[in-house]
Design an enzyme around this catalytic site. Structure first.
Site, PDB file in Angstrom:
ATOM      1  N   ASP A   1      12.556  13.612  -7.187  1.00  0.00           N
ATOM      2  CA  ASP A   1      12.843  12.255  -7.674  1.00  0.00           C
ATOM      3  C   ASP A   1      13.648  12.307  -8.977  1.00  0.00           C
ATOM      4  OD1 ASP A   1      12.789   9.517  -7.625  1.00  0.00           O
ATOM      5  OD2 ASP A   1      10.709   9.328  -8.294  1.00  0.00           O
TER       6      ASP A   1
ATOM      7  N   ASN B   1      13.015   4.443   2.113  1.00  0.00           N
ATOM      8  CA  ASN B   1      14.327   4.520   1.453  1.00  0.00           C
ATOM      9  C   ASN B   1      15.422   3.731   2.187  1.00  0.00           C
ATOM     10  OD1 ASN B   1      13.779   7.899   0.202  1.00  0.00           O
ATOM     11  ND2 ASN B   1      13.661   5.965  -0.930  1.00  0.00           N
TER      12      ASN B   1
END
Ligand code: IPE
Ligand code: IPE
Ligand code: MG
Length: 238
Positions: free
Chosen positions: A13, A61
């Site tokens: 991330d 996502n």
């Protein structure tokens, strides 16, 4: 390094924040991120880690802008065109987990080719979680099991080990260490079932900056953990 984890998962991330901090667009962060996948995979293989599972794209996502999703789905092409030779030479085996059917055809094919090409390699498994979400994985497992019972392939006799066989991770070693970069402290639907007894390491470093030294520090933390699995370690005075 003593006490090396067999199976490490990383929530990669912070690509967007890495780019933003440099006045760049988010996709430049993803580009740095994918290059770093190569670096860390090569290093993990050198260390002797058996399996490295990388969270590349979650079932959530898809909520991102179309341009960004398209960019992310084009990265496997760059990654394998650039690095497959080296990965082969290092004996690395490619695998993937996630709902394949929804991945665009070209990206899917690139993965399938890489998986096939590296299938007989005996080094580290480099396992990409693409269109992966634990909820999807667990619901899929429940449906597959129900199908097997309804079609009389098996009895209604499921136990924990049997259930794990319906998960994408069925052939992988148990998950020892889960790392998340970028300072967030959540799993974001990643390996929820598999991480029941994994050690967690959270680092503030953004994924494109996660280098060998940072990885070493995470492994050092793991090394110092006392894994009890609900039992007692008599020899350690607890
Ligand atoms: C991780 O970086 C990569 C993917 C989720 C594909 P992000 O894109 O989430 O970066 P931040 O969290 O916005 O910084
Ligand atoms: C998790 O990161 C998914 C990947 C790294 C592929 P996100 O950036 O999507 O997670 P949230 O939205 O911060 O929980
Ligand atoms: Mg993020």
């Amino acid at each position: 390094m003593k006490n090396l984890p067999k199976h490490v998962a990383i929530i990669m991330d912070g690509n967007g924040r890495w780019a933003k901090a440099r006045g760049k667009i988010r996709t430049e962060g993803h580009f740095q991120g994918v290059k770093n996948v190569r670096n860390i995979a090569i290093y993990a293989n050198e260390l002797g880690i058996e399996c490295l599972t990388l969270y590349a794209f979650s079932t959530e996502n898809w909520k991102r802008p179309e341009d960004e999703v398209n960019y992310l789905m084009a990265l496997p092409k760059f990654f394998f065109e650039s690095y497959i030779k080296e990965l082969m030479a290092k004996d690395i085996r490619i695998k993937m987990i996630g709902e394949m059917a929804a991945i665009p055809e070209n990206a899917r094919k690139i993965f399938m080719d890489a998986i096939k090409k590296t299938a007989n390699n005996r080094g580290m498994i480099l396992n990409f979680a693409l269109n992966y979400g634990s909820h999807q994985e667990i619901v899929r497992a429940a449906r597959k099991y129900a199908d097997d019972v309804l079609s009389h392939k098996r009895q209604n006799d499921l136990d924990e080990n049997g259930f794990a066989d319906y998960l994408y991770t069925k052939d992988l070693p148990p998950l020892d260490l889960m790392i998340r970069t970028s300072g967030e402290k959540r799993l974001s639907n990643f390996l929820l079932y598999q991480s029941a007894y994994s050690e967690m390491v959270f680092t503030d470093i953004l994924w494109p900056d996660f280098d060998r030294d940072v990885f070493d520090l995470c492994l050092k933390q793991y090394e110092q953990r006392d894994r009890r699995f609900g039992g007692l370690n008599e020899d350690k005075n607890n």
